[in-house]
Design a protein around this motif. Structure first.
Motif, PDB file in Angstrom:
ATOM      1  N   ARG A   5       0.862  -1.192   0.000  1.00  0.00           N
ATOM      2  CA  ARG A   5       0.000   0.000   0.000  1.00  0.00           C
ATOM      3  C   ARG A   5       0.891   1.232   0.000  1.00  0.00           C
ATOM      4  O   ARG A   5       1.551   1.532   0.987  1.00  0.00           O
ATOM      5  CB  ARG A   5      -0.885   0.030   1.270  1.00  0.00           C
ATOM      6  N   GLU A  31      -0.819  -1.120  -4.554  1.00  0.00           N
ATOM      7  CA  GLU A  31      -1.985  -0.230  -4.512  1.00  0.00           C
ATOM      8  C   GLU A  31      -1.490   1.173  -4.230  1.00  0.00           C
ATOM      9  O   GLU A  31      -0.941   1.442  -3.174  1.00  0.00           O
ATOM     10  CB  GLU A  31      -2.891  -0.615  -3.330  1.00  0.00           C
ATOM     11  N   PRO A  60       0.016   2.850   5.370  1.00  0.00           N
ATOM     12  CA  PRO A  60       0.787   2.495   4.175  1.00  0.00           C
ATOM     13  C   PRO A  60       1.994   1.630   4.523  1.00  0.00           C
ATOM     14  O   PRO A  60       2.519   1.707   5.638  1.00  0.00           O
ATOM     15  CB  PRO A  60       1.252   3.855   3.636  1.00  0.00           C
TER      16      PRO A  60
END
Ligand SMILES: Nc1nc2c(ncn2[C@@H]2O[C@H](COP(=O)(O)OP(=O)(O)O[C@H]3O[C@H](CO)[C@@H](O)[C@H](O)[C@@H]3O)[C@@H](O)[C@H]2O)c(=O)[nH]1
Length: 318
Positions: A5, A31, A60
Motif C-alpha cells: 500500500r 496499490e 501504508p
C-alpha cells in the motif's frame, strides 16, 4: 502475494502520474493512493493534523513523497510557500509516518540542486558525499529537507533520500528544456510556427534521465525490504549531454527542416556549466540503473506533444 500500500503525494503531477502507470503495469501487487481525506479530497501537506490522520487511516507500507513547489522559478517567486511546503510539509509527513506507520518506507524526491556550487570547478560527476551548497531557494529547501530526513533516520524513519538530476518525458510542461524544444518542433511540423527554433544556452551540459527510470527508482525503494535502501542516492547517468546535442538529437527525430536562433532573454546569468551525478551507489545498493536511451526518451517527449496536437492543439497553438 503481499500487497504494497503505497501513499504517493503529488500523485497527479508529472512524475506522480508516470509512477502510477508504472505501478499498475508492475507484476507486483501495488496499490497506489494519493494524500486524500475520507471524502476523497486532496489534503494540503501543510495541514499537519490531517496529514497525520490520513497516514493513520491508510497504514501504508511505503510513502513516496513527490509533492513540492517543484519549479525553481516558483520557489524563487514565493520563498515562504516553498519553505512551508518543501520543508515543513516533508516534516509533517515524515513525523506522521514515524508516529502512525513506523515500519513504512519513506521515499523522498530531493534534488541535485541541493549540491549547487559543488558542481563548479568539478570535472567528475558528483558523488553523494559532495557538500550541499545550494544556490537557489528551491535547492536550499531540498537540501534542508534532505538533512532533516537524515536526522529522522536516527529516530527510526526508514528513509531513502533520492537526488534526481534532470528528468523529462511525455507530459512534462514546456518549462524544461527538452519539452520546450519538442513543443516548438511539433508546432513547426503543424505549421503553427515558422521553421525557426528559439533556444537559450546550448553550451551547458546536463545529466538527463527518462522520467520512467526515475519513477522506477522510487518504486524500487518503496518495495525494498532491506536496510541497503536507507540512505542518500543520486539518480543520474554520469554521462552529461550538451544542450546542443539534445537539440540536434531532437531535430533529427523530425522530418521537417529547422533553423535555430538563440534568444538572449532565454540565457541565464551565472549558470552552472556542467551538472552531472555519479549513480554508482544506487546501482550497487539498489540494483537500479537507467534503462531508457537518450533517443528513446526524446522520442517519447516528442510523441507526447504530437498526441496533444492531434487531440487539442490549444496548448500548442498559443
Ligand atoms: N527551460 C529551458 N532551458 C533551456 C532553453 N535553452 C537552453 N536551455 C538550457 O537547458 C538547461 C536545462 O534547463 P532546464 O530544463 O530548465 O533545467 P535546469 O535548469 O537544469 O533545472 C532542472 O534540473 C535540475 C536538476 O539538475 C532540477 O533540480 C530542477 O528542478 C529542474 O528540474 C539549462 O542549462 C538551460 O539554460 C530553453 O529554451 N528552455
Amino acid at each position: 502475494m503481499d500487497t504494497h500500500r503505497v501513499l504517493v503525494t503529488g500523485l497527479r503531477g508529472f512524475v506522480g502520474s508516470t509512477l502510477a502507470g508504472r505501478a499498475r503495469a508492475s507484476e507486483m501487487s501495488i496499490e497506489v493512493s494519493g494524500l486524500l481525506d475520507g471524502d476523497g479530497k486532496a489534503i494540503d501537506i501543510r495541514d499537519q493534523p490531517r496529514v497525520a490522520d490520513a497516514v493513520a487511516a491508510l497504514q501504508p507500507t511505503a510513502v513516496i513523497h513527490l509533492a513540492a513547489i517543484a519549479s525553481p522559478r516558483d520557489a524563487q517567486a514565493e520563498p515562504g510557500a516553498a519553505w512551508a511546503v518543501n520543508v515543513m510539509g516533508t516534516f509533517n509527513l515524515a513525523q506522521a509516518v514515524l508516529q502512525h506507520a513506523p515500519k513504512a518506507r519513506f521515499v523522498f524526491a530531493g534534488s541535485s540542486e541541493a549540491y549547487g556550487a559543488s558542481f563548479l570547478h568539478q570535472e567528475e560527476p558528483l558523488r553523494e558525499d559532495a557538500p550541499f551548497q545550494p544556490q537557489s531557494v528551491y535547492g536550499a529547501t531540498k537540501a534542508s529537507a534532505d538533512l532533516m530526513l537524515a536526522q529522522m533516520v536516527r529516530e527510526g524513519l526508514r528513509a531513502t533520500r533520492f537526488r534526481p538530476f534532470n528528468h523529462t518525458g511525455r507530459g512534462q510542461t514546456a518549462a524544461y528544456v527538452a519539452s520546450a524544444f519538442a513543443r516548438q518542433i511539433v508546432r513547426i511540423e503543424r505549421g503553427w510556427q515558422e521553421p525557426v527554433m528559439v533556444v537559450g544556452n546550448l553550451d551547458a551540459r546536463r545529466d538527463f534521465l527518462d522520467v520512467r527510470d526515475v519513477a522506477d527508482a522510487y518504486l524500487l525503494a518503496a518495495m525494498c525490504s532491506d536496510e541497503n535502501c536507507v540512505g542518500d542516492f543520486n539518480l543520474a547517468t554520469g554521462a552529461p549531454v550538451a544542450i546542443s546535442e539534445l537539440l540536434d538529437a531532437l531535430v533529427a527525430l523530425s522530418p521537417v527542416s529547422i533553423d535555430v536562433r538563440q534568444d538572449p532573454t532565454l540565457m541565464r546569468p551565472s549558470e552552472i556549466p556542467v551538472i552531472s551525478g555519479n549513480p554508482d551507489k544506487a546501482k550497487r545498493q539498489l540494483a537500479w540503473q537507467p534503462r531508457v536511451s537518450l533517443n528513446e526518451m526524446l522520442r517519447e517527449v516528442l510523441g507526447g506533444w504530437r498526441e496533444l496536437a492531434d487531440q487539442d492543439g490549444r496548448q500548442l497553438k498559443g
